[in-house]
Design an enzyme around this catalytic site. Sequence first.
Site, PDB file in Angstrom:
ATOM      1  N   ASP A 209      -2.141  -3.672   1.700  1.00 45.79           N
ATOM      2  CA  ASP A 209      -1.303  -2.480   1.812  1.00 45.79           C
ATOM      3  C   ASP A 209      -0.146  -2.572   0.810  1.00 45.79           C
ATOM      4  O   ASP A 209       0.488  -3.613   0.697  1.00 45.79           O
ATOM      5  CB  ASP A 209      -0.769  -2.480   3.258  1.00 45.79           C
ATOM      6  CG  ASP A 209      -0.268  -1.141   3.684  1.00 45.79           C
ATOM      7  OD1 ASP A 209      -0.899  -0.540   4.562  1.00 45.79           O
ATOM      8  OD2 ASP A 209       0.766  -0.721   3.149  1.00 45.79           O
ATOM      9  N   ASP A 252      -2.177   4.143   1.129  1.00 41.49           N
ATOM     10  CA  ASP A 252      -2.034   2.961   0.281  1.00 41.49           C
ATOM     11  C   ASP A 252      -2.773   1.770   0.870  1.00 41.49           C
ATOM     12  O   ASP A 252      -2.458   0.635   0.583  1.00 41.49           O
ATOM     13  CB  ASP A 252      -0.540   2.631   0.128  1.00 41.49           C
ATOM     14  CG  ASP A 252       0.128   2.435   1.477  1.00 41.49           C
ATOM     15  OD1 ASP A 252      -0.469   2.848   2.495  1.00 41.49           O
ATOM     16  OD2 ASP A 252       1.223   1.868   1.544  1.00 41.49           O
TER      17      ASP A 252
END
Length: 598
Positions: A209, A252
């Site tokens: 992430d 993301d």
Amino acid sequence: MPHVLANAPQVSLRTKTATTGCLYLSGGTAGAMTTSAIWGSMRPATTVLLALTLLAVLTGAALLAWGHRAPQWSIHAVVASGSVLIAAAVVLSHDNTAAMGVAAVFTLCAIGILYFFGRRQAQVHTAVQLTAVVASLAWRGIHPGVVGALVLVQLAVVVTVGRLVTRAADSVLDSLTGLPNRRGFDERLEQSAADAQRSGTRLGIALVDVDHFKAVNDRGGHAAGDALLQHLARTWVRLLPAQVQLSRHGGDEFSLVAPAHSAAELTLLCQRLREAAAPHSVSAGVAELDTAESCASLVRCADSALYVAKASGRARTRTAAPDDDALSGELAAALAAGSLSVVLQPIVQPTTRGLVGVEALARWKHPVRGWIPPGCFIPLAERTGQVAALGRFVLERACRDAAVLRAALGRDVVLTVNASGHQLTDRGFVDDVAAVLLRTGWPAAQLVVEVTESTVEIASSGALTTLAQLRELGVAVAIDDFGTGYSAFSHLDTLPADYLKLDAAFTAQITSSSRRAAMMVALLDLAEQLGLTVIAEGVETAEHANLLSLLGCPLAQGYHYARPSAVHDLVATLATARVPRPSPPVVDRLLDDSSAGR
Ligand code: C2E
Ligand code: MG
Ligand code: MG
């Protein structure tokens, strides 16, 4: 390049070799049938032709039996040699009619090419193949018009099959980066887990992430965010070994499925990815199949490890704790010392955001390793026979905490507590629940036990009896994580339940298309018909919350409303946030539901 950035459809090597095997078998058989027309006129060329068709049949059989063990590049060799083989057969054919029959087999090659390769590689193979068709037929002196017609048919097959294959592949691809999407990840994970369990090899996964990604979007707009994600995808793909698949789950969030990688090896790989992402910082959570019982719990472990990485300062990799004897002993000690804790996550009414209830979630802070995710220590407790003790601890602590919350709010709240399959088959479970209710004074009518369909299914009839006994006690039952891999509509009919908790993965998709929203409407309607109160889990955005409110979803839970927190923090937050009370009908219905004779 095996990665999807090359636009190759995501087809496993096993499927590729099996399909190629079938194409070779049918191509060889078709060639043999054509040759049989000239069986009587044996001449050297016919003998070679028969040998070629036999070779094709044998190659097909070998591919079917052993192809999946062959290296990936061998598919190129097999497909290219198929074109050469057919061209040779055309040249050697007895007459032009037979040659045309053999040339038709080129169509099979065209299908294989599009199915297996990325665009550029497919173009090269198609060019080789068309050259072979034209050259071999021209050598025989076949009329250019007929050759042109055959080439045209080939091209039509190429374009049509190509479009179909691309469409099918697109459903597992992320349009921004060209990487596999969440579905592509799930498919690869399931296949890799099955392979790892069969062959006894290791399997690691990582959830990766980008830290503070929102700031990138805020500063440079969505175009800057998109450019960063594309840059990371391109950079990371180049760094990964061929068997490791990089996917993008959305936003993301990226993931790795790494066959033959231990958690330690994958942690090193994540370190390389993090270095390559500089100056942007990245967090990663790693888990190994060893520590988890199923793909779902493996993902939960990695997710929780990622959460720990973020919570402990970002820009680092955390590994889900291994399932070892030491940890099991430490869990036993923590239980005996009462050092586990419970956090409460509000369950709210989406229209008013008023708090209706709380879900109790177990937490364990290991003195050395830090927070161990429940997705890891609950399966560990199950395997080591400690889940009954853990369940008793959580229930008692949750009832006491919920009483504190009720006193602070000055009104009733519903408390939900998770139960694992092992608890449901434990004969003492219902007595344990009754004893805790008696000790803490928490009313049975305001307690809900959450169970997942899979645990009940695995635990079968014993679990169903336990659920029925709980309801006789006045305790309600919720089906947890509905809408995930295990969900079956028949369970809605057979499971004695009062609430239906929609899994976060389902909730996350309701705003993705009007079809998803329509599914939600239908599910809400169905639940109402069956007397089940829906709780949508994992509500993370205002967009989801608004839609749920618009669709009339009775209850919801998720980070958008509140994160799980200790009871005293929750009381303090509620006091300052002036959270509205839910409108009376919902509370009444909830309390009616939970006290009605079940
Ligand atoms: P669950 O019962 O489905 O619990 C919901 C999980 O989703 C919790 O994870 C919660 O922290 C997380 N969550 C809440 N809101 C959001 C959101 O908006 N987005 C996302 N992505 N996640 C959200 P947690 O606490 O890590 O628990 C994981 C699972 O562990 C639980 O899933 C439950 O199955 C199990 N578990 C937790 N405590 C207990 C327990 O005391 N006993 C048993 N048997 N299982 C437990
Ligand atoms: Mg739950
Ligand atoms: Mg759940």
